[in-house]
Write an enzyme that holds these catalytic residues in place. Structure first.
Site: not given
Ligand code: BG6
Length: 479
Positions: A176, A234, A328
């Protein structure tokens, strides 16, 4: 060895990630002339498609997931594609796959976007068919295991065929733009680094809030939960980028050496330093949404929200909490890092009745890409009744600052780096293992304490205990 791959082999080519991200990213790169003319892309999966059918499949995915203005040259892109059906679990089909890939002029990049249970058999098949040579790179998509032990098994299996300098582990957050910008902010400016430490920073918050729920990923998500799905990868990568020492250069070894030191310095999380939650029916943006157990079709003990008070045990971060939260079905989608500075040591304005707030830096990663530094300023006036100060934002909206520049899908950057062989934005084995080490200890403590997720209403910011986790320390989550 440095080479630009001229063959890309996509495992899981008919899967969700391929449709939403990989094929659109490759097509967008092609539209901008960033793919070499010779690059051929071979898709493989279980489905019995031929080349023509796979191209049709890819066209539909592109029409659905890639904006029309980025689809220029789609026909040429589709011509790069071919397809070979494969049952990855047996050795039989791999010779045909190798024949379909042909002999690369420069090298081959393999992207594994399949269930981790297929990693072992796939590597064996690739070795059997000679697709593991010195000019082959292996790219792995998460989940890379469910704990340290299983992640080591996967890493060992891959290491049996490929050396670490040809293994590319994806964490798409590193692709990103604003995540990379965090490094530019820290290390391309003079003013932040001298105060980027415990003497001047009170705490850091990292929030990754999503409005989506289970999204049909029943099998995967319920086995994973928010901690393993989002924090293990992440959020810890974001934390590492915020907390790391300045690397000597922006290259794969220097950057990853510094990140892993942070990950290894994470203190084992103590009792009462985590909160977990699971959403119940509620409403998001005025629209009713079902609860997690309704979506799943049964009750579950899986957390869809987690908040953690983390500590990095080193000189720079002594006593500075890092509050992490992700979930979520939260009120809106936002990923941001908040760096809360300390108060000035002495207020010269206190005797004139002015109150002050400490400075705060907010780095918005998505959906808004912006950097906001809040500063104290004087409210205009003659101050006969005392001086009034007010916090005002110094705000850089990246979209406005770079008008006309594409906002690229994270995978565009990562796929191009894979093809060209730059590992800087990929996660090294020692990082993954340090991440799992910390996460496993949290999960073990949940087991020991019998912690179960607290319910929260969809559309809220998680269980109230998450608010209390920060407020106990006099900290409010940034909203
Ligand atoms: C993924 C997860 O790695 O990242 C998902 O498995 C999540 O659950 C996603 O929704 C979020 O990614 P982004 O780029 O939409 O923030």
């Amino acid at each position: 060895m440095n080479f630009t791959a001229d063959r890309l082999l996509l495992f899981g080519a008919t899967g969700d990630l391929a449709q939403r991200m990989l094929l659109p990213s490759l097509c967008a790169l092609d539209a901008d002339d960033l793919l070499h003319d010779d690059l051929r892309i071979v898709g493989t999966a279980r489905s019995g498609l031929d080349d023509h059918e796979f191209r049709n499949f890819a066209r539909e995915a592109l029409e659905k997931y890639l904006p029309a203005n980025r689809r220029g040259g789609m026909a040429d892109f589709l011509n790069r594609l071919s397809y070979q059906p494969l049952d990855a679990t047996t050795l039989e089909g791999y010779d045909d796959l190798a024949a379909k890939v042909g002999t690369p002029g420069q090298g081959l990049a393999i992207f594994l976007s399949t269930a981790p249970s297929l990693f072992g058999p796939t590597i064996a098949g690739l070795q059997h068919a000679g697709l593991d040579g010195a000019t082959t790179r292996m790219c792995l998509e998460k989940p890379l295991g469910t704990d340290l032990a299983t992640s080591r098994q996967i890493n060992d299996a891959v290491a049996g065929a490929f050396p670490e300098d040809r293994i590319f582990r994806i964490d798409h957050y590193l692709g990103k733009e604003t995540v990379q910008n965090l490094l530019a902010l820290r290390f391309a400016n003079l003013m932040f680094e001298p105060i980027w430490n415990a003497a001047h920073i009170d705490h850091v918050q990292i929030t990754v809030a999503e409005t989506v729920g289970l999204e049909g990923r029943v099998g995967f998500y319920d086995d994973a939960g928010a901690l393993r799905d989002m924090v293990q990868n992440h959020m810890l990568q974001l934390l590492a980028l915020v907390a790391m020492e300045p690397p000597g250069s922006f290259d794969a070894t220097a950057v990853r050496d510094e990140k892993v030191k942070v990950l290894r310095a994470l203190r084992r999380v103590g009792t009462g330093e985590t909160v977990t939650g699971q959403y119940r029916a509620g409403a998001i943006a005025g629209k009713a949404v079902p609860g997690y157990d309704d979506e799943l079709g049964r009750e579950s003990g899986t957390e869809t929200f987690v908040a953690i008070k983390a500590h990095v045990d080193n000189w720079r971060w002594k006593g500075v909490p890092f509050y992490l939260r992700t979930g979520k079905r939260l009120p809106h989608r936002v990923t941001e890092i908040v760096v809360q500075f300390r108060s000035v040591p002495h207020s010269i304005f206190a005797s004139k009745g002015a109150t002050m707030q400490p400075n705060r830096l907010v780095i918005g990663i998505q959906p808004e890409e912006n950097i906001t530094l809040s500063l104290m300023t004087k409210v205009p006036g003659l101050d006969r009744e005392g001086i009034r100060l007010r916090q005002v934002p110094l705000n850089i909206a990246m979209l406005d600052a770079f008008v006309g520049q594409h906002r690229r899908i994270a995978y565009e950057r990562l796929l191009l780096d894979l093809i060209e062989g730059d590992q800087t934005l990929f996660v090294r084995r020692d990082e993954v293992e340090a991440q799992w080490h910390w996460i496993d200890a949290i999960r073990a403590s949940w087991g020991e304490e019998g912690l179960t997720p607290k319910p929260y209403t969809a559309g809220s910011w998680g269980p109230s205990a998450a608010i209390a986790l920060a407020e106990r320390d006099g900290v409010s989550w940034h909203e």
